[in-house]
Structures are given as structure tokens and as C-alpha cells.
Design a protein around this motif. Structure first.
Motif, short mmCIF file in Angstrom:
data_model
loop_
_atom_site.label_atom_id
_atom_site.label_comp_id
_atom_site.label_asym_id
_atom_site.label_seq_id
_atom_site.Cartn_x
_atom_site.Cartn_y
_atom_site.Cartn_z
N PHE A 338 38.23 11.11 -20.60
CA PHE A 338 39.64 10.83 -20.89
C PHE A 338 40.09 11.58 -22.14
N LEU A 339 39.22 11.67 -23.14
CA LEU A 339 39.57 12.39 -24.36
C LEU A 339 39.81 13.87 -24.06
N ALA A 340 38.98 14.45 -23.20
CA ALA A 340 39.16 15.85 -22.81
C ALA A 340 40.50 16.05 -22.12
N GLN A 341 40.89 15.08 -21.29
CA GLN A 341 42.19 15.16 -20.61
C GLN A 341 43.34 15.09 -21.61
N LEU A 342 43.17 14.24 -22.63
CA LEU A 342 44.20 14.16 -23.67
C LEU A 342 44.33 15.49 -24.41
N TYR A 343 43.19 16.09 -24.76
CA TYR A 343 43.21 17.39 -25.43
C TYR A 343 43.93 18.43 -24.57
N SER A 344 43.50 18.52 -23.33
CA SER A 344 44.03 19.55 -22.43
C SER A 344 45.54 19.42 -22.25
N ALA A 347 47.72 21.09 -25.20
CA ALA A 347 47.54 22.49 -25.60
C ALA A 347 48.84 23.13 -26.05
N SER A 348 49.90 22.90 -25.32
CA SER A 348 51.19 23.52 -25.67
C SER A 348 51.77 22.94 -26.94
N ASP A 349 51.54 21.66 -27.18
CA ASP A 349 52.10 21.00 -28.36
C ASP A 349 51.30 21.31 -29.63
N CYS A 350 49.98 21.44 -29.49
CA CYS A 350 49.13 21.57 -30.67
C CYS A 350 48.67 23.01 -30.94
N GLY A 351 48.97 23.91 -30.04
CA GLY A 351 48.62 25.32 -30.26
C GLY A 351 49.87 26.14 -30.52
N LYS A 352 49.88 26.87 -31.62
CA LYS A 352 51.08 27.67 -31.96
C LYS A 352 51.03 29.06 -31.34
N LYS A 357 46.35 27.89 -28.21
CA LYS A 357 46.54 27.09 -27.00
C LYS A 357 45.26 27.11 -26.15
N LYS A 358 44.69 28.31 -26.00
CA LYS A 358 43.44 28.42 -25.24
C LYS A 358 42.30 27.70 -25.96
N ALA A 359 42.36 27.71 -27.29
CA ALA A 359 41.31 27.03 -28.07
C ALA A 359 41.32 25.52 -27.83
N VAL A 360 42.51 24.96 -27.62
CA VAL A 360 42.60 23.53 -27.31
C VAL A 360 41.90 23.24 -25.97
N HIS A 361 42.15 24.11 -24.99
CA HIS A 361 41.47 23.94 -23.69
C HIS A 361 39.96 24.14 -23.84
N TYR A 362 39.57 25.04 -24.70
CA TYR A 362 38.15 25.29 -24.98
C TYR A 362 37.51 24.02 -25.56
N LEU A 363 38.22 23.39 -26.51
CA LEU A 363 37.74 22.14 -27.10
C LEU A 363 37.62 21.05 -26.03
N ALA A 364 38.60 21.01 -25.13
CA ALA A 364 38.56 20.02 -24.05
C ALA A 364 37.32 20.22 -23.18
N GLN A 365 37.00 21.49 -22.91
CA GLN A 365 35.82 21.77 -22.09
C GLN A 365 34.53 21.37 -22.81
N MET A 409 37.45 27.30 -36.50
CA MET A 409 38.88 27.10 -36.71
C MET A 409 39.20 25.62 -36.51
N THR A 410 40.24 25.18 -37.15
CA THR A 410 40.64 23.78 -37.05
C THR A 410 41.91 23.65 -36.24
N ILE A 411 41.87 22.80 -35.25
CA ILE A 411 43.07 22.46 -34.49
C ILE A 411 43.72 21.28 -35.19
N GLY A 412 44.96 21.46 -35.62
CA GLY A 412 45.65 20.40 -36.35
C GLY A 412 46.28 19.40 -35.40
N CYS A 413 47.58 19.14 -35.64
CA CYS A 413 48.30 18.22 -34.77
C CYS A 413 47.60 16.86 -34.81
N TRP A 414 47.67 16.08 -33.76
CA TRP A 414 46.99 14.78 -33.72
C TRP A 414 45.49 14.94 -33.45
N ILE A 415 45.11 16.13 -32.95
CA ILE A 415 43.72 16.36 -32.55
C ILE A 415 42.81 16.42 -33.77
#
Length: 424
Positions: A338-344, A347-352, A357-365, A409-415
Motif C-alpha cells: 500500500f505504501l508503494a501505491q501511495l508513492y506511485s 509522482a506528479s505531485d512530489c517530483g518537480k 518524477k521517475k525517481a518517485v516511481h523508482y522508490l515505489a518499486q 537524492m532526497t524526495i521531499g513533499c510528504w514522502i
């Protein structure tokens, strides 16, 4: 005269001590036979101990039950079998007489002795069950006894027995169902038996458990049970599946919570609040229920439910509860899923930038892979997730082209998570 009294006392003392010595020797003898499962030869010395030293130890009775049951299982005729079963019932009586503090549910075991040895005595079995469950419900642990007691109650109701009304069926269902729930925690090794008993009891009770019947019954009984925690707990448990939106459920939940703040009372009040669209109250009490829960597996489940239910729209809070669920149950792989789904989904909101954006999906994986490690049953779900998100995630080439190999690298936002990329 004094001499006579003194001699009498001495003789009595000598006789008593001799008897105790004999009992000790006979106990040792029959227990040696039991070690090699020679129940036939164990019977005579055991019977001597049972008759001469009945209060010596509870093992006299627990051993005796095994010995007599062996004789029952190996008897030649129905008449002899019933006689031995009656001997077993007498042994339970004697057990209770000498050790009443640990045999409060002995009548339930008398009913089981008749039932499990196929003695045709339904009314007698029912009476033993009815007495035993009424006196010592909280001591009963037998799934077979619970199911068969309720089955006999239903049969009596269907046969027109006026002493077993629909109201009594609801009352007994409530108490028995609540006891089954308690036993899940007390005796987890017997969980499958209790699940089977609950399914059987629910199936038998189904026609009685509509909201109209339940509401009518509990509205009548509530005034006289407002201080009865056990009754309130059992009643709320019965109502929670089908009738948690009713006013009586809310009234009982509030009363139970007022009497006792616990994980369970908080949970019932949360359910009632949710059904009445009091969402802030529901959140407050669900969190309280999770915090007060002592069983770690159940605690983890409650935090997971919070994350995927009431707080699924608040991703930061959902993540907090998912991590708590994993803290208390590291094998709860679906929390990673479920956490991976939240991350994925963020991506558009937390990646500038496209890379972020791809890094957020990478984190989800990377996160979803932990789900299969925690619970291998989720492997197919994990494979599907990775396959569906592979085009949106960073490839080894993307990482290399960005010169991020071996860097972080650090993903900011709520992540708010750091990603460390592989060196190659």
C-alpha cells in the motif's frame, strides 16, 4: 480416659500416615504404567489412590479421565460403555468436590463426556451444558462444547420449547460469540477450531440475527445492563457486524466506553461514530484503540486499517500508520504494497523534474519489493506492480545518464525519503 484418647489419636495418626505412604506408592505404580500407556494395569492402583486419598492432587483426576476413557474406547458392549461413561461423570463430580477452584466448568465436561462418547441423552447433555455455561462461561475453552450447546438451544427452540425463546437465542449467541473472540487471544493454537465453531454458530443463528430482532431485544435489555461490562461487550460484538448504524449500538458503545476505556471499547465507539458520520470522533477513537491494543499482531492490523481507511486521503498520516503497523508486525507485507501505491500515485505531485518524477516511481518499486520479502504470498502482486510501473520508473541508463550512480537524492513533499542509487 486421657490415656484412651491419646492412644486413639496415635493410632489415627499412624493409620493416616500409613495410608499416605500407600497412596504415594500406588501413585508411583500407576504413573509408571501410564508412561508406557498401559492403561489397563494402571486402573487398579489408580482407583486405590482415588478412593483413599481423593484430595492428594489434581493429577489423580486428570490421569483418571485418561484411564477411564481408555476403558470406554475399548469396551465390548453398549451397556458396559454407558456404565463406564457414568463412572467418568462421577469422577468429574469428585474432581469438583476436591478441587472446586479449578473445575468451575466441570458440568460442561460432563456434557462433553456424554456427547463425545455417543450416549443418547440429549436432554441430560443440554442440562449439563446449560448449567456449566451459565456458571462458568469464561472458563469454557472447548469449541465442540460451544457449538453443540448452541445447536441444542436451536433444536429446543425449533421444537417449541418455550424455555428457549428467540430472546434467549440472541442472549446466548451474544455471550458465546464473545467467548469465541476471547479464546482467539487466549488459545491461539486452537484458532482453527474456534473459527469452525464460530461459522457453525453463525449459520445456526442467522435467521434470528436481523436488525429488527436485535434492536428490539437490546432496547429491552439495555436499561438493566448499563453497569454490566461483560454484557455490553458481548452485545456490541453481536451488533457490530450488521447493526452498527443503529441508535442502540451507539448508546451501548458510549456506555461501555464510559465504564471502561480500552482498545475494544474505543474500537466500538469508533465504529459507531463512523456510521453516524462523526468522522473526527471516529479517527480519534480508532487511533486510541490501536494505541491501547496489547496484542502486537492486532495492533499492527489496526494501524494498517487506519492507513488504508480513514486516513487514506492523508498520505503523510497514512504513511505514518503503515510504518507503525510494520514496526509491530514486520511480516505485514501488504503495508509495503500500500505504501508503494501511495508513492506511485504521488509522482506528479512530489517530483518537480522528469527525473524526480521517475525517481518517485523508482522508490515505489524498491518499497514494493519489501512486500514479497515480508510475505512471499504477495510475490505475484509485487511482480504485477513492478511490471506496470517499469516504464515510468528510472532505468539503469537514466541513472547513468544523470551521473547519479553511487549517489543519493532526497524526495521531499510528504514522502521525505532518501534514495541511494546503485554504483553501477
Amino acid at each position: 480416659m486421657r490415656v484412651i484418647i491419646l492412644i486413639t489419636v496415635i493410632l489415627f495418626s499412624l493409620n493416616s500416615n500409613a495410608q499416605k505412604i500407600d497412596c504415594s506408592l500406588q501413585t508411583k505404580e500407576y504413573q509408571e504404567f501410564l508412561k508406557v500407556k498401559n492403561y489397563s494395569d494402571a486402573f487398579s492402583p489408580w482407583e486405590f489412590v482415588k478412593d483413599k486419598c481423593p484430595s492428594q492432587s489434581k493429577e489423580i483426576y486428570t490421569d483418571g479421565i485418561k484411564i477411564i476413557q481408555y476403558k470406554i474406547d475399548n469396551t465390548a458392549t453398549p451397556e458396559e460403555k454407558e456404565k463406564l461413561v457414568r463412572d467418568l461423570l462421577s469422577l468429574y463430580n469428585k474432581y469438583n468436590k476436591n478441587f472446586p477452584e479449578i473445575t468451575q466448568d466441570y458440568e460442561v465436561y460432563k456434557g462433553l463426556a456424554l456427547l463425545e462418547n455417543n450416549i443418547d441423552a440429549k436432554d441430560e447433555i443440554f442440562q449439563y451444558f446449560d448449567n456449566g455455561f451459565s456458571k462458568a462461561l469464561d472458563k469454557v475453552t472447548s469449541a465442540n462444547a460451544i457449538f453443540n450447546y448452541f445447536k441444542l438451544l436451536i433444536e429446543k427452540n425449533q421444537n417449541g420449547d418455550k424455555s428457549v425463546s428467540s430472546d434467549k437465542i440472541i442472549e446466548k449467541y451474544s455471550l458465546l460469540s464473545n467467548q469465541i473472540n476471547n479464546l482467539f487471544t487466549k488459545n491461539p493454537e486452537e484458532r482453527e477450531s474456534y473459527i469452525a465453531a464460530r461459522k457453525g454458530v453463525n449459520s445456526l443463528a442467522n435467521e434470528f440475527l436481523n436488525c429488527d430482532n436485535l434492536t428490539s431485544y437490546y432496547e429491552k435489555k439495555m436499561p438493566q445492563n448499563q453497569e454490566n461490562e461483560v454484557w455490553l461487550q458481548a452485545s456490541l460484538n453481536t451488533l457490530s457486524d450488521k447493526c452498527s448504524a443503529t441508535p442502540i449500538f451507539l448508546a451501548m458503545a458510549e456506555r461501555y466506553y464510559a465504564l471502561k476505556v480500552s482498545s475494544q471499547s474505543s474500537s466500538y465507539l469508533a465504529i459507531a461514530s463512523l456510521k453516524n458520520r462523526k468522522f473526527d470522533e471516529a479517527k480519534k477513537h480508532y487511533i486510541e484503540s490501536a494505541e491501547l491494543e496489547s496484542d502486537l499482531t492486532e495492533k499492527a492490523t489496526k494501524y494498517y486499517t487506519l492507513a488504508t481507511g480513514l486516513f487514506s486521503g492523508d498520505k503523510a498520516k497514512a504513511k505514518e500508520f503503515l510504518l507503525k503497523s510494520l514496526e509491530f508486525n514486520p511480516k505485514l507485507g501488504k503495508a509495503y504494497l500500500f505504501l508503494a501505491q501511495l508513492y506511485s500515485s504521488s509522482a506528479s505531485d512530489c517530483g518537480k523534474t522528469p527525473f524526480e518524477k521517475k525517481a518517485v516511481h523508482y522508490l515505489a518499486q524498491q518499497t514494493v519489493k519489501k512486500a514479497a520479502i515480508a510475505d512471499e504470498r504477495l510475490k505475484s502482486n509485487v511482480d504485477i506492480f513492478i511490471k506496470n510501473s517499469s516504464k515510468e520508473s528510472l532505468s539503469p541508463k537514466d541513472i547513468s545518464d544523470a551521473k547519479m550512480n553511487g549517489k543519493s537524492m532526497t524526495i521531499g513533499c510528504w514522502i521525505n525519503e532518501e534514495i541511494i542509487f546503485p554504483s553501477k
